[in-house]
Design a protein around this motif. Structure first.
Motif, PDB file in Angstrom:
ATOM      1  N   ILE A  85     -29.176 -43.886 -44.618  1.00 41.25           N
ATOM      2  CA  ILE A  85     -29.121 -43.671 -43.349  1.00 41.25           C
ATOM      3  C   ILE A  85     -28.692 -45.038 -42.716  1.00 41.25           C
ATOM      4  O   ILE A  85     -29.545 -45.946 -42.313  1.00 41.25           O
ATOM      5  N   GLY A 144     -29.508 -43.395 -36.714  1.00 44.90           N
ATOM      6  CA  GLY A 144     -29.948 -41.882 -36.608  1.00 44.90           C
ATOM      7  C   GLY A 144     -31.069 -41.539 -37.208  1.00 44.90           C
ATOM      8  O   GLY A 144     -31.884 -42.143 -37.949  1.00 44.90           O
ATOM      9  N   ALA A 180     -28.193 -33.891 -39.158  1.00 42.08           N
ATOM     10  CA  ALA A 180     -28.621 -35.189 -37.936  1.00 42.08           C
ATOM     11  C   ALA A 180     -29.319 -34.243 -37.029  1.00 42.08           C
ATOM     12  O   ALA A 180     -28.847 -33.333 -36.298  1.00 42.08           O
ATOM     13  N   SER A 216     -25.521 -39.723 -35.965  1.00 41.25           N
ATOM     14  CA  SER A 216     -26.003 -40.237 -36.959  1.00 41.25           C
ATOM     15  C   SER A 216     -24.914 -41.065 -37.949  1.00 41.25           C
ATOM     16  O   SER A 216     -23.667 -40.331 -37.717  1.00 41.25           O
TER      17      SER A 216
END
Length: 291
Positions: free
Chosen positions: A200, A203, A230, A234
């Protein structure tokens, strides 16, 4: 479901430039052929960017370095004589083979400073390719195929997934994709690769009712197509592929054989891995210990 959650650990490359290290991790050394994964930023570099922030010439064996920027600019120089500016969305793929050296400098940002952010990954190669002749390839952002769906856009950096093939030459089956999701949009991981992970970059992501934050890597077990949703806008880096077997890693060296790592140490100390032709005034000496 996921096998493991890996948290980013801060690591100083020297000279004050800090990265977020994800792979290798003590409980998970590799995901497919990916053996190293560093987040370079986001940082705001001062103007003028001091030389000590650059990554001076250093060696590699037995791997491919995979450099991909979100923001900023870097200059790559290597012992093949290549000098290449790296811009956001482009792919730098350097195959070390039997031995190469390179530097990564902020020449293009030196005067004005600015934001730098991106990922450097290392991909191990099959044993049969560990001693290949070193090579370098660069792919602009326009060279890399894009794909999209409702609320999702992606770029296939390397390998194959979702019916999309990158032109980048790889040595084993893998996938590496830059994915942007709008809030509430989702993406399923490809089920065509036995080892998979999602990093990631920004986000918040939901998976099976749990929330995950920027800086975390979710590593998934084989089988099925896990769906990541999400919760706000993101950005994900999806990666994985076929496992290659155990690898030894010490500093910048990767090999299936411990003795080859020792040889690489001796080669760097003795100057048998030459410096970049256009950047040979300094180098990073062999460290006494590796954190």
């Amino acid at each position: 479901m996921h096998d493991l959650i890996i948290e980013t650990r801060e690591h100083d490359l020297g000279g004050g430039f800090k990265v977020g290290r994800v792979l290798p991790f003590r409980k998970r050394r590799m995901v497919g052929p990916f053996i190293f994964f560093d987040r370079m930023g986001p940082h705001t570099l001062p103007a003028p960017v001091p030389q000590h922030m650059d990554v001076r010439p250093h060696p590699h064996i037995g791997l491919s370095t995979v450099t991909y920027l979100f923001e900023g600019q870097m200059t790559h120089r290597d012992s093949l004589g290549v000098e290449q500016t790296i811009l956001p969305g482009a792919l730098n793929w350097m195959t070390a083979g039997s031995g190469i050296s390179h530097s990564e400098r902020f020449d293009g940002m030196r005067t004005q400073g600015g934001r730098i952010d991106g990922i450097q990954a290392w991909v191990a190669v099959p044993e049969a390719n560990e001693e290949d002749t070193p090579d370098f390839a660069h792919y602009s952002a326009d060279d890399l195929p894009s794909f999209s769906d409702t609320g999702m856009s992606g770029r296939m950096i390397a390998g194959s997934a979702y019916g999309v093939d990158s032109p980048a030459k790889t040595h084993s089956p893998l996938f590496y994709a830059d994915i942007t999701l709008e809030a509430t949009a989702s993406i399923a991981l490809p089920d065509s690769h036995p080892e998979r992970a999602a990093y990631i970059a920004s986000g918040v992501i939901e998976f099976e009712g749990q929330r995950y934050q920027a800086g975390q890597m979710l590593v998934f077990s084989a089988g099925g197509a896990p769906v990541l949703k999400a919760l706000n806008d993101s950005r994900l880096m999806l990666l994985g592929g076929e496992p290659l077997g155990a690898r030894h890693i010490w500093w910048n060296f990767v090999s299936s054989r411990k003795e080859r790592i020792e040889q690489a140490k001796a080669d760097w100390m003795a100057g048998r891995i030459v410096l970049p032709e256009h950047d040979n005034g300094e180098f990073i000496p062999l460290p006494q210990t590796v954190a």
